[in-house]
Structure formats: structure tokens, C-alpha cells
Write a protein that holds these residues in place. Sequence first.
Motif, mmCIF file in Angstrom:
data_model
loop_
_atom_site.group_PDB
_atom_site.id
_atom_site.type_symbol
_atom_site.label_atom_id
_atom_site.label_comp_id
_atom_site.label_asym_id
_atom_site.label_seq_id
_atom_site.Cartn_x
_atom_site.Cartn_y
_atom_site.Cartn_z
ATOM 1 N N ALA A 135 -38.785 -31.957 106.396
ATOM 2 C CA ALA A 135 -37.637 -31.752 107.321
ATOM 3 C C ALA A 135 -38.458 -31.848 108.743
ATOM 4 C CB ALA A 135 -37.014 -30.377 107.495
ATOM 5 N N ARG A 136 -37.437 -32.329 109.748
ATOM 6 C CA ARG A 136 -37.700 -32.599 111.304
ATOM 7 C C ARG A 136 -36.722 -31.904 111.986
ATOM 8 N NH1 ARG A 136 -41.390 -34.176 108.627
ATOM 9 N NH2 ARG A 136 -42.568 -36.020 108.810
ATOM 10 N N ALA A 137 -37.195 -31.323 112.974
ATOM 11 C CA ALA A 137 -36.191 -30.409 113.856
ATOM 12 C C ALA A 137 -36.322 -30.787 115.304
ATOM 13 C CB ALA A 137 -36.238 -28.833 113.623
ATOM 14 N N TYR A 138 -35.122 -30.804 115.907
ATOM 15 C CA TYR A 138 -35.100 -30.889 117.556
ATOM 16 C C TYR A 138 -34.598 -29.664 118.186
ATOM 17 C CZ TYR A 138 -30.602 -32.805 116.688
ATOM 18 O OH TYR A 138 -29.045 -32.937 116.572
ATOM 19 N N GLU A 139 -33.934 -29.651 119.281
ATOM 20 C CA GLU A 139 -33.463 -28.548 120.062
ATOM 21 C C GLU A 139 -32.250 -27.873 119.366
ATOM 22 O OE1 GLU A 139 -33.322 -25.132 122.173
ATOM 23 O OE2 GLU A 139 -35.023 -26.583 121.965
ATOM 24 N N ASP A 140 -31.440 -28.940 118.970
ATOM 25 C CA ASP A 140 -30.003 -28.829 118.535
ATOM 26 C C ASP A 140 -29.803 -29.071 117.149
ATOM 27 O OD1 ASP A 140 -28.963 -27.640 121.044
ATOM 28 O OD2 ASP A 140 -29.018 -29.823 121.803
ATOM 29 N N GLY A 141 -30.735 -29.230 116.209
ATOM 30 C CA GLY A 141 -30.340 -29.553 114.814
ATOM 31 C C GLY A 141 -31.650 -29.839 114.199
ATOM 32 N N MET A 142 -31.343 -30.392 112.648
ATOM 33 C CA MET A 142 -32.543 -30.778 112.053
ATOM 34 C C MET A 142 -32.206 -32.003 110.930
ATOM 35 S SD MET A 142 -33.025 -27.561 109.365
ATOM 36 C CE MET A 142 -31.909 -27.046 108.510
ATOM 37 N N VAL A 143 -33.193 -32.689 110.687
ATOM 38 C CA VAL A 143 -32.797 -33.464 109.349
ATOM 39 C C VAL A 143 -33.844 -33.351 108.199
ATOM 40 C CG1 VAL A 143 -32.772 -36.163 108.698
ATOM 41 C CG2 VAL A 143 -32.088 -35.571 110.758
ATOM 42 N N VAL A 144 -33.063 -33.183 107.138
ATOM 43 C CA VAL A 144 -34.103 -32.883 105.840
ATOM 44 C C VAL A 144 -33.891 -33.931 104.951
ATOM 45 C CG1 VAL A 144 -33.118 -30.376 106.213
ATOM 46 C CG2 VAL A 144 -32.059 -31.788 104.707
ATOM 47 N N LEU A 145 -35.168 -34.135 104.288
ATOM 48 C CA LEU A 145 -35.181 -35.002 103.181
ATOM 49 C C LEU A 145 -35.137 -34.289 101.617
ATOM 50 C CD1 LEU A 145 -36.099 -37.850 102.025
ATOM 51 C CD2 LEU A 145 -38.501 -37.225 102.572
ATOM 52 N N THR A 146 -34.344 -34.844 100.996
ATOM 53 C CA THR A 146 -34.188 -34.040 99.477
ATOM 54 C C THR A 146 -35.042 -35.002 98.613
ATOM 55 O OG1 THR A 146 -32.526 -35.359 98.704
ATOM 56 C CG2 THR A 146 -31.931 -33.782 100.131
ATOM 57 N N ARG A 147 -35.353 -34.370 97.489
ATOM 58 C CA ARG A 147 -36.049 -34.900 96.639
ATOM 59 C C ARG A 147 -35.507 -36.032 95.852
ATOM 60 N NH1 ARG A 147 -39.990 -31.429 95.054
ATOM 61 N NH2 ARG A 147 -39.397 -28.976 95.614
ATOM 62 N N GLU A 148 -34.289 -36.503 96.207
ATOM 63 C CA GLU A 148 -33.833 -37.613 95.643
ATOM 64 C C GLU A 148 -33.787 -38.728 96.670
ATOM 65 O OE1 GLU A 148 -29.663 -36.297 95.064
ATOM 66 O OE2 GLU A 148 -30.190 -35.405 93.225
ATOM 67 N N GLY A 149 -34.566 -38.412 97.665
ATOM 68 C CA GLY A 149 -34.767 -39.271 98.755
ATOM 69 C C GLY A 149 -33.649 -39.612 99.602
ATOM 70 N N GLU A 150 -32.711 -38.843 99.871
ATOM 71 C CA GLU A 150 -31.545 -38.790 100.626
ATOM 72 C C GLU A 150 -31.896 -37.873 102.130
ATOM 73 O OE1 GLU A 150 -29.274 -41.099 100.460
ATOM 74 O OE2 GLU A 150 -30.020 -41.695 98.369
ATOM 75 N N PHE A 151 -31.427 -38.491 103.321
ATOM 76 C CA PHE A 151 -31.627 -37.714 104.485
ATOM 77 C C PHE A 151 -30.148 -37.143 104.890
ATOM 78 C CE2 PHE A 151 -35.026 -40.606 104.531
ATOM 79 C CZ PHE A 151 -36.134 -39.847 104.972
ATOM 80 N N VAL A 152 -30.271 -35.714 105.225
ATOM 81 C CA VAL A 152 -29.005 -35.010 105.534
ATOM 82 C C VAL A 152 -29.476 -34.453 107.057
ATOM 83 C CG1 VAL A 152 -27.537 -33.216 105.167
ATOM 84 C CG2 VAL A 152 -28.556 -34.538 103.471
ATOM 85 N N GLU A 153 -28.348 -34.598 107.857
ATOM 86 C CA GLU A 153 -28.489 -34.352 109.211
ATOM 87 C C GLU A 153 -27.809 -32.726 109.396
ATOM 88 O OE1 GLU A 153 -27.126 -35.439 113.912
ATOM 89 O OE2 GLU A 153 -26.923 -36.895 112.103
ATOM 90 N N VAL A 154 -28.207 -31.921 109.986
ATOM 91 C CA VAL A 154 -27.497 -30.539 110.291
ATOM 92 C C VAL A 154 -27.431 -30.564 111.740
ATOM 93 C CG1 VAL A 154 -27.643 -28.273 109.888
ATOM 94 C CG2 VAL A 154 -28.428 -29.538 108.180
ATOM 95 N N LYS A 155 -26.220 -30.472 112.183
ATOM 96 C CA LYS A 155 -26.100 -30.341 113.691
ATOM 97 C C LYS A 155 -25.920 -29.001 114.250
ATOM 98 C CE LYS A 155 -23.877 -35.218 114.336
ATOM 99 N NZ LYS A 155 -22.809 -35.852 114.546
ATOM 100 N N GLY A 156 -26.394 -28.550 115.102
ATOM 101 C CA GLY A 156 -26.412 -27.092 115.544
ATOM 102 C C GLY A 156 -26.929 -26.096 114.480
ATOM 103 N N TRP A 157 -27.032 -24.901 115.059
ATOM 104 C CA TRP A 157 -27.738 -23.714 114.374
ATOM 105 C C TRP A 157 -26.643 -22.664 114.033
ATOM 106 C CZ3 TRP A 157 -31.786 -25.986 112.798
ATOM 107 C CH2 TRP A 157 -32.565 -26.658 113.651
#
Length: 846
Positions: A135-157
Motif C-alpha cells: 500500500a501507499r498513502a498520501y495526506e487524503d487517502g491511499m492505494v492498496v495492492l491486492t494479492r490478485e494484482g489489482e489496485f484499489v483507491e481509498v479516498k479520504g479517511w
Amino acid sequence: MSITSPTATWDTIQNVFYRKEEIYTMSWNVPDLSEYIISVGKNGGPIAMIRDDRLPLPSSRHSGKPKIHIYTSSGILISSIPWELNTPILMHFTISSLVVLSDQGIYRIYDLSNITNYKQYSLGDEIRDSGVVDARAYEDGMVVLTREGEFVEVKGWRGGRGVPMVSPGLSESPTSWTLLSPDISPTGHIQLLLSTQSTILTLDTLEKIDQRINRGPFSHISISPNGRFLALSNPTTGILWVVSSDFSRNLSEVDITPFGEGLPERVEWCGDNAITLGYRSGKVVLVGPKGESLSWEYPPSAHILGELDGLRIISSGTCEFVQKVPDCTLAVFSPGSSHPAAILYDALDHFERKSPKADESIRSIRPDLANAVDTCVEAAGREIEVTWQRRLLKAAQFGRAFMDLYNPSDFVTMAQTLKVLNAVRYYEIGVPITYEQYIASSPATLILHLVSRNLHLLALRISQHLGLRPDPVLSHWASAKIIRSSQKGVDPSDRGLGDDESVCRAIVEKFEKEGEKGVSYAEIARKAWENGRARLATMLLDHEPRAAEQVPLLLQMKEEKIALEKAVDSGDTDLVYQVLLHLRSTLSPGDFFHILDDSITPKLKPAVNLLQVYARQADRDLLRDFYYQDDRRTENGCLEMEEAGQQEYAEERLEHLKRAAKSFGESKERLFESKMADDAHRLLTLQQTYERELEHKFTFSGLSVNQFMYRLILEGFNKRAERVRADWKVPDKRFWWIKLKALAERKDWEGLEAFAKSKKSPIGYEPFVTHLLSLTPPQSTHAASFVPRCEPRQRADLYVLCGDWGKAAESAKERNDRGKLDELKRKAPNGIAQREVDEVIRRVGK
């Protein structure tokens, strides 16, 4: 740490000066940082670490359940957090919280000011089942990498659902990847850079772009703070490649294999100027554009973090800062510098030694003295050592003395700023923020960071020093005080009144002492209520001057009556309506009307009046229930009468009339109104009966008694009209008038004659004449037939109205009224009328 010369920590890479300064000697007892997963906050932020359970470590060194330890940058422990989930994949500091993500897709957000208070969210069952690998994060959210190789963005906390990004379509996980936050991304949205075995992909939520780079794979991708450059490390060739972020310009290629054994663990930018490599052994290497380097050893390990204007190096013993020497500092302290600022600095030294060279130096730079002063001021801001700050500011002040005109605002501002920076850099505070970071992040952000660590007094003094509003600091202090007083192991319901009063008094006195009038007591009261201190919340709300802030919270606290009183006192009708509608929707009718009982609470009378206005326009059932509950029989009867008049169908009208009669009848003072309502009910019932008997060929519903009789006579139903007359005891005079008009309207002259002869007219016969003459067209002939039945003294005038001047003269003759005859002679029109009058007068003269 005392330094004899400002250039003692300088070193060069290809004629570019860099300096490494020790900020703190660490207070912790952490022998080896490589045993921990570490996250460091930007801009001098705190350090979070947890032991890495994936490493084989001696059990004697780490025992007990895992904990996340949070330290200042000087190594002072702030707090410890028990961690019972799997080893964290990500730890990330925002301004006021710590985000921790586990490989199960569960993440927690810890409030740094109250570490026991955290919010836990899940990325969903699908991600939980597949798992998170990175996973990588910034001030207002993060992006995670799943075991299936897909990326998911989470906006806000705030627990929002993840948004899938475009699938990279990879058969295996990328060798490395990084995140471009919206503030540096060319699109203004999140972008990812993925390194595969053959190329680099740019990814966002809409598209995937193959950059067609054949230099990979890359083990590290690091983006510069300004977002313009990329540093990519190839583990196969050992090449560090620096390129523009759009891959259009190749800036440098450096072979890094000679710098250390194996591959670097971290690749970070030192500002926007150089690349730093961090090795597991604790070696840190600063690499220049053409391969020149500086290296330092920090055995057994060190952690590096790229900052906006430099690099932080955290080891077991020290916290150090590396940066390119700023241009203003070079201008003053660079060996052999001929810059006016350097000459001004030397002039101060000569002046203190009372050397005449001071005057010569000032004279030599007189045209550039303003530039020299400004440069010294700027250089003071870039120094961490207080000694050199003071020296540079003193040089600037010395130069100002020789200037006729100079705006001192920059000098004053810098002095204020350095006072703030030195205060937060103090080792017990442990925030080693630089001037560049302070300007980029804003003073308000620094204050928020201090507040999140419960350093309220320092944050308050800084706010006052900089002329900022202190209400955010005071508000957070009050909330923290309530939370601390609520964590003493006592049930809130068992707390005495004195405890709540003491906390409330302390908060109010603090606000008054600081002279702050803009603090929202409602926010603090909400915090008290959330902590089970409802009584304290009510006390605090009494000090809130804005009713619009008081009322919503009081409603949420179920203090309905107090909320309504506050709304009424505010004079805001919209706010009163808001409370009334809320109470109407949440309370039972009995409880609702009990609150509005103005006999219990007279001050709520305006609310009662507003309720009646609203209910009359929008909710008649509510108004009817209110009148019934408040025992207002007269008003209820009037309402039923009003609604009866508005009904389209007679059946509904009858029902309302029946209720009206009942409501009026329940009051001894309204017996007349009850009788009238009952009569109206009987009349409408009779009208309905006649309509049915006449097969609905005629419509009588809604007519008054007079109109009803008129309509019946007009349609020829005289007997029914007589019945109405008898039932409602219509006076003879009124009935004769009604029948006269109806018969005349239908031109039933025989019926009218028979009616006139039926009995002596109670209204006389003059109305017969005048009404027939008022018809269109006037019925003079028929009107004249009723004149003989009129009073003798009126007949002459009535005949004149009918246009029969001869009979008018005869009537005057019969009464021997000579004056009337003379009047008729004067008024008679020429012609037959004149001759008829003259003939009657002639006969009288005989």
C-alpha cells in the motif's frame, strides 16, 4: 550542538555544497532500527515503529504482545498502541492521526491526541478474502495492492468504499510501484507508476498507459518532491536512472554497485537536487548527477526520509538533516564570497572589534545594501543553530542602520518565525521543521500538529504570537480536558454536579482569560455528550451565544423543551419551526402537546402561535389535535366550520358541520354557535334530500336558507319552499321579498297576481311596483296593476314611475291634491302626457 563555524558541516558534490547537521541525540533505547517497521511523518513529524514479526528475532529482545510505539523526532516516547491484528502493511501519518493497515484489508485511524480513540474500517469482503500485499498513502487517502494484482483507491479517511483502478493486467506483482498524489500528478488525480519486467505502466482510475521503457525491471521508483523527476534503480544492471516524470528527458545514469554491498533498501530524494540510497547495513549514500557521492555510516541501521528541502536520517543514536546549502547561506558563508551579504556580515565583525574596516565595508556595498540585508534575513531562516540565526539577524539589523528607507516587515516576520521554529525544535517538543517546510505547510498546519500532541499551551502561545485566532487550540484543549476527566473510571451518570460544574467553569474561565469570543461551545458540548456527560454538555450550551448551534445538539441530546426555549429566545422563526417539526416527527402526540402547554411554560407561547400558523396552512389534522389536546373547543369548532366551507362534497361537509356543532356545544358560552352549526347541518341534509327526490336534476347543496327558498320558487317547487320557510321560521317580510323576486324572475305574472291577493302583503305593495320596474326590461304595465293596492298618497308618484301620467293626475284629483296636480303639470313631458294632465286639471276647474 555547538558548531564553531557554519561551514563545518559542509561538503561538496561536483562543486555543489551540501550540509549534514545533527538535530537531536535520540533519547530512545532502540539498538537496531532494522528490526522494526517504521513510518515517519513529513515536515518534522513523529516516528511510529512496530517490531517486524516477519524477521527471526531473539525472543529475549522482544517479548509480549506487539505494540506500535510513537516517538518524537528526538526519540521521546509519546504513546504506545496495542496491536492485535496481523503485521501492518502500511503505517502513515496525517496531520493529526496515524493510519495503520493490516493485510486483511482492515485499517485503523488513531487520533494522536487521544490514542485510545480509534476508528476501524474495512476495505470490504472481497479485499479481505484476497488479502493486501502492499500500500501507499498520501495526506487524503491511499492505494492498496491486492494479492490478485489489482489496485484499489481509498479516498479520504472516513471509511469510504475502495474504488478499483484500471486493471494493470499483470500475471505477477510489479517489481516496484509508487504513487503520484493529486498535488504533483499532471492530471490532478491519483496516478500510479508500476515497474514490470519489461516496461513501466502509468495507471489511474480511467486508463492504463504503457511508457514503453525497456530499461527495467526497477526495484525502486522514487519521485521528487516537486513531481518533475523520477529516480529508478535497476537491480540487474546496478544503474540509478534519473529521468523527467514524463520520461521525455534523460537526466543522468549512475552505476551504484560500488556504493555498497547488495541493493539499497530505500531510495529517497534529498530535496529536488540529489538521490539518497539507504542500505540495510546502515550506510547512507548521497549521489550526485554524475556519480559523485557522499556517504555516512550509521551501524547497525538507519532510516531515511525525503523531505521537501532535504533528507532526514534517523538512526539509533541521532536524528540528522541533510540538504543542499541554500543560495542565501552560500552568499554569506561561502569561502571567498564577494556577495554584499558576506561583506555586510564581515562588517559587523569589524564593527564589534572596533575596526575602521567596518565603515569601508559598508561604503563598498552601499548601492547593494538592501540586497545584503534581505539576504542575511533569508539566511537566518535557513539556519538551525540559534547562534547563527542571531548573528545573521544582527548583521541585517546593522545594515539597516545605514539605510534611509527600509521596510522592516520581512525582518520582523523572520524574527517571529524563528522564535516559533526554535520553540518547536526544542528536544522535548521534537519537531525539527525547517523554514521551507514551515512556509510550504503553513503555520496553521504546525499548530494543528502541536494540538494533536496535546501541546495546547505551546500552540496557544504560537497562535497569539503570530496573530492567529486561538479558537481551534482552545476548542481542542476543552475537548481534551473533557475526555481526560471522563477517563477516571467513573460512570458519567454517577458523577456529581460539582464535577461537571468545575470542568465547565474551568473551560469558561480559560476562554474568558484568553479573550476569545469566537469559540463554539456547541462543539465542546457535543464532545461532552459523546463522552456521556449530558449534564456538562447542557451547562456548556448555556454559554453558546448562537442559538443555531445550540438547538441541534439539544435535540440530539433529547432536551426537547430546552431546545424549543432556546429557539424561541433567539427570535428566529425558521429555527422554531425546525424544532417543532423535529418534535412532531419524533414524539408521540401526547408528549408533543405536553411540551407546548403554555400554561406550564408561558414563554413558549410564541412557539404555540407559530405552530398554529403552520398547521393552519399545512397540517389541519395537527391543528385539530392541538385544539382538542388544549381543550380549545371554540377554536376547534371554528376550524371545523372553516373546513366545512372548503369541502367539495356534501357528505364531507356534513361531517365537519356535525363536529363543529359538537365542539361548540361542549362550551356553555357557545350555545348559539352550536345551534347555528346544527341548523346548517339540517339545512344541508334537507338540500341533499330534495336533490335525491328530484333525481339530482337540480343542485341545492351549499345554498343559504334565502337562496334555497328562492331557488325552489324559481323552479316551481312552492310547497317545498313553504316547508323550508316553516322549518327555519323565516319571517313573513323576508319570505314575501324572496317570493316576489323569484316569481318576477320567472315572469309568472299570474302567480305573482295570485300571490299578491293571497293575503295582505306584510311588505306592502310598493315593493311589487319598484321591483318590477327594476327588471330588464322594466315591466311597467304589470307594475302599474299593483299601484291601486298601494297607499293613496304614493299612487301618483308610482304611476309617474310607471309612465302613466293620466292615472297619476287622476290619483291626485281623487285626493283633491291641487299641489300635486300643479307639480305633475310642471314635470309632465310634452305630448300626450301633458295633454292628459291638462285634461284632468280642466275637469277639476269645472
